[in-house]
Write a protein that holds these residues in place. Structure first.
Motif, short mmCIF file in Angstrom:
data_model
loop_
_atom_site.label_atom_id
_atom_site.label_comp_id
_atom_site.label_asym_id
_atom_site.label_seq_id
_atom_site.Cartn_x
_atom_site.Cartn_y
_atom_site.Cartn_z
N ILE A 195 -26.57 -92.46 -73.63
CA ILE A 195 -25.43 -92.99 -74.39
C ILE A 195 -24.20 -92.42 -73.69
O ILE A 195 -24.10 -91.20 -73.49
N VAL A 196 -23.29 -93.30 -73.29
CA VAL A 196 -22.08 -92.78 -72.62
C VAL A 196 -20.86 -92.84 -73.53
O VAL A 196 -19.94 -92.05 -73.38
N ALA A 197 -20.85 -93.79 -74.47
CA ALA A 197 -19.67 -93.91 -75.34
C ALA A 197 -20.00 -94.68 -76.60
O ALA A 197 -21.05 -95.32 -76.71
N ILE A 198 -19.07 -94.60 -77.54
CA ILE A 198 -19.14 -95.36 -78.79
C ILE A 198 -17.82 -96.10 -78.87
O ILE A 198 -16.75 -95.50 -78.71
N GLU A 199 -17.91 -97.42 -79.12
CA GLU A 199 -16.70 -98.23 -79.20
C GLU A 199 -16.50 -98.72 -80.64
O GLU A 199 -17.46 -99.17 -81.28
N ILE A 200 -15.27 -98.64 -81.11
CA ILE A 200 -14.98 -99.05 -82.49
C ILE A 200 -13.76 -99.97 -82.50
O ILE A 200 -12.67 -99.58 -82.08
N SER A 201 -13.96 -101.19 -82.98
CA SER A 201 -12.85 -102.14 -83.11
C SER A 201 -11.98 -101.73 -84.30
O SER A 201 -12.44 -100.98 -85.17
N PRO A 202 -10.73 -102.24 -84.36
CA PRO A 202 -9.87 -101.87 -85.48
C PRO A 202 -10.55 -102.13 -86.82
O PRO A 202 -11.24 -103.14 -86.99
N VAL A 203 -10.36 -101.20 -87.74
CA VAL A 203 -11.00 -101.31 -89.05
C VAL A 203 -9.94 -101.70 -90.07
O VAL A 203 -8.98 -100.96 -90.29
N GLU A 204 -10.11 -102.88 -90.68
CA GLU A 204 -9.18 -103.32 -91.74
C GLU A 204 -9.75 -102.93 -93.08
O GLU A 204 -10.92 -103.21 -93.35
N GLY A 205 -8.95 -102.31 -93.92
CA GLY A 205 -9.41 -101.96 -95.27
C GLY A 205 -9.57 -100.46 -95.44
O GLY A 205 -9.63 -99.70 -94.47
N LYS A 206 -9.62 -100.04 -96.72
CA LYS A 206 -9.72 -98.61 -97.02
C LYS A 206 -11.10 -98.08 -96.67
O LYS A 206 -12.11 -98.72 -96.99
N GLN A 207 -11.11 -96.89 -96.06
CA GLN A 207 -12.38 -96.27 -95.69
C GLN A 207 -12.75 -95.20 -96.71
O GLN A 207 -11.87 -94.53 -97.26
N TRP A 208 -14.03 -95.03 -96.92
CA TRP A 208 -14.51 -94.12 -97.97
C TRP A 208 -15.81 -93.46 -97.51
O TRP A 208 -16.70 -94.14 -97.01
N PHE A 209 -15.91 -92.15 -97.66
CA PHE A 209 -17.10 -91.42 -97.21
C PHE A 209 -17.49 -90.35 -98.22
O PHE A 209 -16.62 -89.65 -98.74
N ARG A 210 -18.75 -90.23 -98.54
CA ARG A 210 -19.24 -89.13 -99.37
C ARG A 210 -20.60 -88.66 -98.86
O ARG A 210 -21.44 -89.48 -98.49
N LYS A 211 -20.75 -87.35 -98.87
CA LYS A 211 -22.05 -86.75 -98.52
C LYS A 211 -22.52 -85.97 -99.73
O LYS A 211 -21.78 -85.15 -100.27
N VAL A 212 -23.73 -86.22 -100.16
CA VAL A 212 -24.29 -85.48 -101.29
C VAL A 212 -25.45 -84.64 -100.77
O VAL A 212 -26.41 -85.16 -100.22
N GLY A 213 -25.30 -83.33 -100.91
CA GLY A 213 -26.35 -82.41 -100.47
C GLY A 213 -26.52 -81.31 -101.49
O GLY A 213 -25.88 -81.33 -102.55
N THR A 214 -27.35 -80.33 -101.15
CA THR A 214 -27.59 -79.24 -102.08
C THR A 214 -26.33 -78.43 -102.30
O THR A 214 -26.09 -77.89 -103.36
N ARG A 215 -25.51 -78.32 -101.25
CA ARG A 215 -24.24 -77.62 -101.37
C ARG A 215 -23.27 -78.29 -100.40
O ARG A 215 -23.67 -79.14 -99.60
N ALA A 216 -22.00 -77.86 -100.43
CA ALA A 216 -20.97 -78.59 -99.69
C ALA A 216 -21.14 -78.47 -98.17
O ALA A 216 -20.91 -79.42 -97.44
N ALA A 217 -21.53 -77.29 -97.69
CA ALA A 217 -21.60 -77.11 -96.23
C ALA A 217 -23.00 -76.66 -95.84
O ALA A 217 -23.77 -76.17 -96.66
N GLN A 218 -23.32 -76.84 -94.57
CA GLN A 218 -24.60 -76.38 -94.01
C GLN A 218 -25.80 -76.95 -94.75
O GLN A 218 -26.80 -76.26 -94.91
N ALA A 219 -25.69 -78.16 -95.25
CA ALA A 219 -26.83 -78.75 -95.96
C ALA A 219 -27.10 -80.15 -95.41
O ALA A 219 -26.16 -80.90 -95.13
N ILE A 220 -28.38 -80.48 -95.26
CA ILE A 220 -28.72 -81.83 -94.83
C ILE A 220 -28.51 -82.76 -96.01
O ILE A 220 -28.79 -82.40 -97.16
N SER A 221 -28.00 -83.96 -95.72
CA SER A 221 -27.68 -84.89 -96.79
C SER A 221 -28.90 -85.31 -97.59
O SER A 221 -29.96 -85.57 -97.03
N LYS A 222 -28.70 -85.43 -98.90
CA LYS A 222 -29.71 -86.10 -99.74
C LYS A 222 -29.39 -87.58 -99.75
O LYS A 222 -30.27 -88.43 -99.74
#
Ligand code: FAD
Length: 272
Positions: free
Chosen positions: A167-194
């Motif tokens: 893999i040499v690169a990742i290409e991303i076209s312009p993103v229209e619209g609000k972006q939203w991200f959530r990770k749910v794990g056992t704790r906030a940091a150092q945890a693999i996502s559930k």
């Protein structure tokens, strides 16, 4: 089986051209930040083999724009993603996701290319890339090809990448619209996502989940309900049917399904 790093058969490439020739001729496994590779060796899930250290390939470490496309080199670390104004302007949820990967040490060493290539359904960067329909740029000594991240995974830890490709690169076209991200794990940091969710609120919403299937997935049926004007309740019901999570050591299928539906509702309310 545990293996001392000093005992590994590791070559070090100093240019991309050299790296591509070595993996073509010697079939060596690339190692970038090694944050997944060394864990896998320590757990005995990866038998030590012939490795190629690609960490020195600075040409794969740039973040730039080409026309209106954001181009992120495969060796870009989470720390660089967090510090990039270009990424913050174009894909702020990738910065959010990067801040939640491991701790500072992992953010300094772990790369976006490694997160993709490792093929874990719990990889935090991948749902973001899936929700923005990112393109994975693969290169061999002879050719370059582009594959949508949403077609890149063919099964659990299975990808379309050939043994002679990087893999040499990742290409991303312009993103229209609000972006939203959530990770749910056992704790906030150092945890693999559930459960991890990344989404874009646009007339045709784009919704991706990690840790709920063998690969990161787009919730296509749920997206269809919302883009055709269906209510969030209809969408929530559709998502409950569409996702087929599994029970494993980190969580139960039922918990993952309920959390995913709750995240969908939260996304919709937050991005109104
Ligand atoms: C303590 C700890 C916490 C972690 N926390 C998280 C977390 O919160 N969220 C998360 O998503 N991950 C987490 N990880 C996993 C890991 O840090 C990430 O997946 C990281 O992005 C992997 O990148 P790397 O460069 O270290 O990959 P490596 O370990 O070097 O490689 C991983 C795989 O990708 C391949 N590869 C690497 N680069 C390329 C390339 N350019 N082309 C082709 N193949 C390539 C390798 O051959 C290998 O199969 C954690 C790991 C540890 C040890």
């Amino acid at each position: 089986m545990r293996a001392a790093v000093s005992a590994l058969d590791m070559r070090r490439a100093t240019s991309l051209e050299e790296a591509l020739k070595i993996i073509r001729d010697e079939k060596r496994m690339p190692v970038a930040g090694a944050t997944d590779v060394y864990v896998a060796m320590n757990f005995g899930t990866l038998v030590p083999k012939q490795f190629l250290d690609i960490w020195a390939l600075d040409e794969l470490r740039t973040i730039s724009s080409r026309g209106d496309t954001l181009v992120i080199g495969a060796l870009t670390s989470y720390t660089s993603l967090i510090q990039s104004q270009l990424v913050a302007d174009r894909v702020p949820m990738l910065v959010q996701a990067s801040r939640l990967v491991g701790g500072v040490q992992i953010q300094n060493r772990g790369t976006l290319g490694g997160n993709i290539a490792n093929g874990s359904p719990a990889a935090d960067g991948v749902p973001v890339l899936a929700a923005v329909d990112a393109i994975v740029v693969l290169r061999s000594a002879d050719a370059e090809r582009r594959v949508s991240i949403n077609e890149y995974y063919t099964g659990y830890r299975q990808t379309m990448m050939r043994a002679d490709e990087l893999i040499v690169a990742i290409e991303i076209s312009p993103v229209e619209g609000k972006q939203w991200f959530r990770k749910v794990g056992t704790r906030a940091a150092q945890a693999i996502s559930k459960v991890v969710m990344a989404a874009v609120r646009a007339p045709s919403p784009r919704i991706a989940f990690g840790s709920v299937a063998a690969t990161v997935v787009r919730a296509r049926e749920t997206e269809r309900v919302l883009s055709s004007g269906g209510s969030i309740e209809d969408a929530a019901e559709t998502l409950g049917r569409e996702l087929k999570p599994i029970d494993d050591v980190r969580s139960t299928a039922e918990y993952r399904r309920r959390v995913s539906v709750n995240l969908l509702r939260r996304f919709w309310a937050d991005t109104e």
